[in-house]
Write an enzyme that holds these catalytic residues in place. Sequence first.
Site, PDB file in Angstrom:
ATOM      1  N   GLY A 118       0.784  -1.153  -0.031  1.00  0.00           N
ATOM      2  CA  GLY A 118       0.018   0.094  -0.140  1.00  0.00           C
ATOM      3  C   GLY A 118       0.872   1.224  -0.086  1.00  0.00           C
ATOM      4  CB  ALA A 162      16.259  10.512   0.900  1.00  0.00           C
ATOM      5  NE  ARG A 209      -2.133  -4.305  -1.112  1.00  0.00           N
ATOM      6  CZ  ARG A 209      -1.525  -3.783  -0.083  1.00  0.00           C
ATOM      7  NH1 ARG A 209      -0.603  -4.270   0.514  1.00  0.00           N
ATOM      8  NH2 ARG A 209      -2.010  -2.780   0.547  1.00  0.00           N
ATOM      9  CG  ASN A 258       4.166  -6.445   8.825  1.00  0.00           C
ATOM     10  OD1 ASN A 258       5.361  -6.785   9.139  1.00  0.00           O
ATOM     11  ND2 ASN A 258       3.310  -6.205   9.430  1.00  0.00           N
ATOM     12  CG  ASP A 314      -1.865  -0.991   7.792  1.00  0.00           C
ATOM     13  OD1 ASP A 314      -2.578   0.166   7.529  1.00  0.00           O
ATOM     14  OD2 ASP A 314      -1.495  -1.797   7.194  1.00  0.00           O
ATOM     15  CE  LYS A 325     -19.749   9.992  31.392  1.00  0.00           C
ATOM     16  NZ  LYS A 325     -18.598  10.154  30.800  1.00  0.00           N
ATOM     17  CD  GLN A 328      -7.925   5.932   6.935  1.00  0.00           C
ATOM     18  OE1 GLN A 328      -7.486   5.310   8.317  1.00  0.00           O
ATOM     19  NE2 GLN A 328      -8.641   5.474   6.127  1.00  0.00           N
TER      20      GLN A 328
HETATM   21  O1  F6P Z   1      -1.544  -1.657   4.526  1.00  0.00           O
HETATM   22  C1  F6P Z   1      -2.010  -0.443   4.112  1.00  0.00           C
HETATM   23  C2  F6P Z   1      -3.612  -0.426   3.896  1.00  0.00           C
HETATM   24  O2  F6P Z   1      -4.072   0.705   3.505  1.00  0.00           O
HETATM   25  C3  F6P Z   1      -4.257  -1.187   5.073  1.00  0.00           C
HETATM   26  O3  F6P Z   1      -4.668  -0.006   5.903  1.00  0.00           O
HETATM   27  C4  F6P Z   1      -5.508  -1.739   4.141  1.00  0.00           C
HETATM   28  O4  F6P Z   1      -6.142  -2.715   4.915  1.00  0.00           O
HETATM   29  C5  F6P Z   1      -4.792  -2.106   2.772  1.00  0.00           C
HETATM   30  O5  F6P Z   1      -3.564  -1.340   2.669  1.00  0.00           O
HETATM   31  C6  F6P Z   1      -5.704  -2.062   1.669  1.00  0.00           C
HETATM   32  O6  F6P Z   1      -4.877  -2.670   0.819  1.00  0.00           O
HETATM   33  P1  F6P Z   1      -5.310  -2.602  -0.858  1.00  0.00           P
HETATM   34  O7  F6P Z   1      -4.497  -1.076  -1.183  1.00  0.00           O
HETATM   35  O8  F6P Z   1      -4.774  -3.465  -1.513  1.00  0.00           O
HETATM   36  O9  F6P Z   1      -6.903  -2.389  -1.112  1.00  0.00           O
END
Ligand code: F6P
Length: 322
Positions: free
Chosen positions: A11, A22, A72, A103, A127, A211, A255
Amino acid sequence: MKRIAVLTSGGDAPGMNAAIRAVVRTGLHRGWDVFGVRLGYEGLISGKIVPLGARDVGGIIQRGGTILGSARSQEFKTEEGQIKAIRNLNEAGIDGLVIIGGNGSQTGSYALSKHGFPVVGIASTIDNDLFGSEITIGVDTALNIALEAIDRLKVTASSHQRAFLLEVMGRGCGYLALMSGLAGGAEMAVIPEIPVTPEQIADRLRKSYEKGKAHAIIVVAEGADYNADKLAAYFSEHRERLGFELRTTRLGYVQRGGNPGAFDRILASRLGAAATDALSKGEFGVLKGLVKGEIQSTPLEVVVNTKKQIDPNLFELAEILD
Ligand code: F6P
């Protein structure tokens, strides 16, 4: 070391471009030839290796995403894919590779390293689930985007006396949810590491309602047992227990798409420089990350075999401050 290459994988994360820049510029500064691999491990397998000069990485430090592209790759998980990749690197005369990613990407780095190829990893994922760096490239920017969402949701929630479930990314890790909840003053963070039942969440919302609060925000990690969809389905059947009317927002890829803030640009620049420094010293098979506030190396074998833990004190603090 004379010819190095750099790739981004998995990702994308805000700050990856600053890290590429850099690596390229510190590599050139050492008198090396520097190459970029397009589309991560997929590009390595298909030989998409292109030369990069200082000007090729001009004007990118402030840009989110990755100019090299990312993917990926399923094929790279196979021995055959890894051998193809190494053959392409050898044919291009590359004698060192920098891999920027999280990872899955560093599992790939470790695989190349076990084949004897000189590799250095750079810790980058929104993450923050990668062992070997307290905070990885992209986390700070992603957190600020989540925070902005919380601040905005509070405004509309207060106008209507509503509760919001805000789902944030993080895969199996609750860091983004916990920390954005803490910094955003949310009522609760629902994270995979500390499971809660929908009834406990309903009790919390009910208490906030009693509250006299005008709104309530629950930040939900996408990897929690009860993600936002499951919670919304549950609460649509048990509405009376909440007090508030409930709405759901999933932040999703928003995000990941921001321009990196100062923290990520600086961290990425330091890690990029540290990676070429490691290659120049013959320090291979390591991840460069931030440990106790300093740039340090952790062996890839340790990185891929160790689960990063969330500090339970931060969860407690978020609960107390609510
Ligand atoms: O690892 C980063 C991330 O954005 C995770 O938070 C999310 O679950 C995943 O990648 C989404 O993966 P993709 O971009 O393959 O849909």
